[in-house]
Design a protein around this motif. Structure first.
Motif, PDB file in Angstrom:
ATOM      1  N   ASP A  14       8.812  15.055   4.243  1.00 11.08           N
ATOM      2  CA  ASP A  14       7.882  14.007   3.839  1.00 11.08           C
ATOM      3  C   ASP A  14       6.530  14.672   3.602  1.00 11.08           C
ATOM      4  O   ASP A  14       6.216  15.690   4.237  1.00 11.08           O
ATOM      5  CB  ASP A  14       7.762  12.932   4.917  1.00 11.08           C
ATOM      6  N   HIS A 116      12.763  10.218   1.400  1.00 13.29           N
ATOM      7  CA  HIS A 116      12.839   8.831   0.942  1.00 13.29           C
ATOM      8  C   HIS A 116      11.947   8.670  -0.281  1.00 13.29           C
ATOM      9  O   HIS A 116      10.738   8.872  -0.202  1.00 13.29           O
ATOM     10  CB  HIS A 116      12.403   7.873   2.051  1.00 13.29           C
ATOM     11  N   THR A 156      17.236   9.089   0.230  1.00 15.55           N
ATOM     12  CA  THR A 156      17.763   7.937   0.968  1.00 15.55           C
ATOM     13  C   THR A 156      17.514   6.634   0.217  1.00 15.55           C
ATOM     14  O   THR A 156      18.301   5.688   0.336  1.00 15.55           O
ATOM     15  CB  THR A 156      17.163   7.859   2.377  1.00 15.55           C
ATOM     16  N   LEU A 171      10.476   2.675   3.198  1.00 14.94           N
ATOM     17  CA  LEU A 171      11.014   3.342   4.382  1.00 14.94           C
ATOM     18  C   LEU A 171      10.954   2.402   5.587  1.00 14.94           C
ATOM     19  O   LEU A 171      11.908   2.308   6.372  1.00 14.94           O
ATOM     20  CB  LEU A 171      10.215   4.618   4.659  1.00 14.94           C
ATOM     21  N   CYS A 175      14.202   0.981   7.737  1.00 18.94           N
ATOM     22  CA  CYS A 175      14.311   1.179   9.183  1.00 18.94           C
ATOM     23  C   CYS A 175      14.547  -0.147   9.892  1.00 18.94           C
ATOM     24  O   CYS A 175      15.363  -0.243  10.814  1.00 18.94           O
ATOM     25  CB  CYS A 175      13.039   1.844   9.718  1.00 18.94           C
ATOM     26  N   ASP A 212       7.652   9.894   9.786  1.00 18.35           N
ATOM     27  CA  ASP A 212       8.386   9.532   8.575  1.00 18.35           C
ATOM     28  C   ASP A 212       9.563  10.468   8.335  1.00 18.35           C
ATOM     29  O   ASP A 212      10.640  10.044   7.902  1.00 18.35           O
ATOM     30  CB  ASP A 212       7.447   9.554   7.367  1.00 18.35           C
ATOM     31  N   VAL A 216      13.545   9.424   8.070  1.00 19.13           N
ATOM     32  CA  VAL A 216      14.467   9.746   6.976  1.00 19.13           C
ATOM     33  C   VAL A 216      15.784  10.284   7.542  1.00 19.13           C
ATOM     34  O   VAL A 216      16.875   9.892   7.098  1.00 19.13           O
ATOM     35  CB  VAL A 216      13.838  10.762   6.006  1.00 19.13           C
TER      36      VAL A 216
END
Length: 237
Positions: A14, A116, A156, A171, A175, A212, A216
């Motif tokens: 990320d 992501h 993702t 993201l 989650c 983050d 992922v």
């Protein structure tokens, strides 16, 4: 099938980006004009380019990278752990260190990069900033001349789309629906520039970026129907 991929061969990543200068007036007049042209369709008529400059970090031409966080599994038999580390400081050094990591440790045909929305944002942004900074693009980032099946990138967001190219899922939302603890802390992406330039708190940004990256990896595990990482399995190095 993603279930067949060896987790140890994936580098999760990320990035965090900010406008290249602290404020619009720090740009030279030509860049100010170019930014105004670039954003004319994104801005409402009553919002000036100067007022919109806080968004400059989303474009590689007007932004820069302040942190790249990466994570990778180092699983042995039934023992699982996930190592997370970050590159931060001067952008050119960040990019050089990340390039060295790819070239020296994740350059084999079996290795994959995963983020992501990474195919649309993180990977192109990194590659463009490398060109701007005069850094050779590592093979894992260089798409020129490669066939689609030769591109070693996982995303993702793309995996979640299942072919629906109109769909975008953040993201944070992924989650939530997948039962993964939210990676977001006390800041979000829109605040990174303020934290960097005004608060000068890079540690806060690094923590945000690493959360983050871990998220992922957690999403990828859920897509494989595997148990999520627990705190004891995550190692910050």
């Amino acid at each position: 099938m993603i279930e067949k991929i060896n987790l140890n061969n994936i580098l999760f990543l990320d990035i965090e980006t900010v406008p290249e200068t602290a404020d619009f007036n720090s740009l030279d007049p030509e860049m100010q004009n170019l930014y105004e042209q670039k954003t004319q369709y994104q801005r409402k008529e009553e919002i000036s380019a100067e007022e919109f400059y806080e968004r400059a970090g989303i474009w590689a031409e007007f932004g820069k990278i302040v942190c790249i966080s990466v994570g990778f599994f180092a699983n042995k038999s039934d023992i699982r752990n996930f190592r997370v580390t970050s590159f931060f400081g001067e952008e050119k050094n960040i990019l050089k260190d990340f390039s060295n990591l790819l070239n020296n440790h994740f350059n084999g045909p079996q290795h994959l990069l995963c983020g992501h929305n990474a195919k649309e944002f993180d990977i192109p942004f990194i590659a463009r900033r490398m060109i701007i900074n005069g850094i050779a693009i590592p093979d894992k980032l260089n798409l020129f001349g490669k066939k689609p099946w030769e591109i070693a990138h996982l995303d993702t967001l793309e995996l979640w789309k299942f072919g629906d190219y109109k769909h975008f899922t953040s993201l944070k939302l992924m989650c939530k629906v997948l039962g993964i603890p939210s990676p977001k802390g006390d800041i979000d992406g829109s605040q990174v520039g303020h934290v960097f330039y005004v608060e000068k708190d890079i540690d806060r940004i690094v923590t945000y970026c690493e959360k983050d990256t871990i998220a992922v990896a957690q999403i990828f595990l859920r897509l494989r129907r595997e148990d999520l990482l627990i705190e004891e399995e995550i190692i910050h190095v």
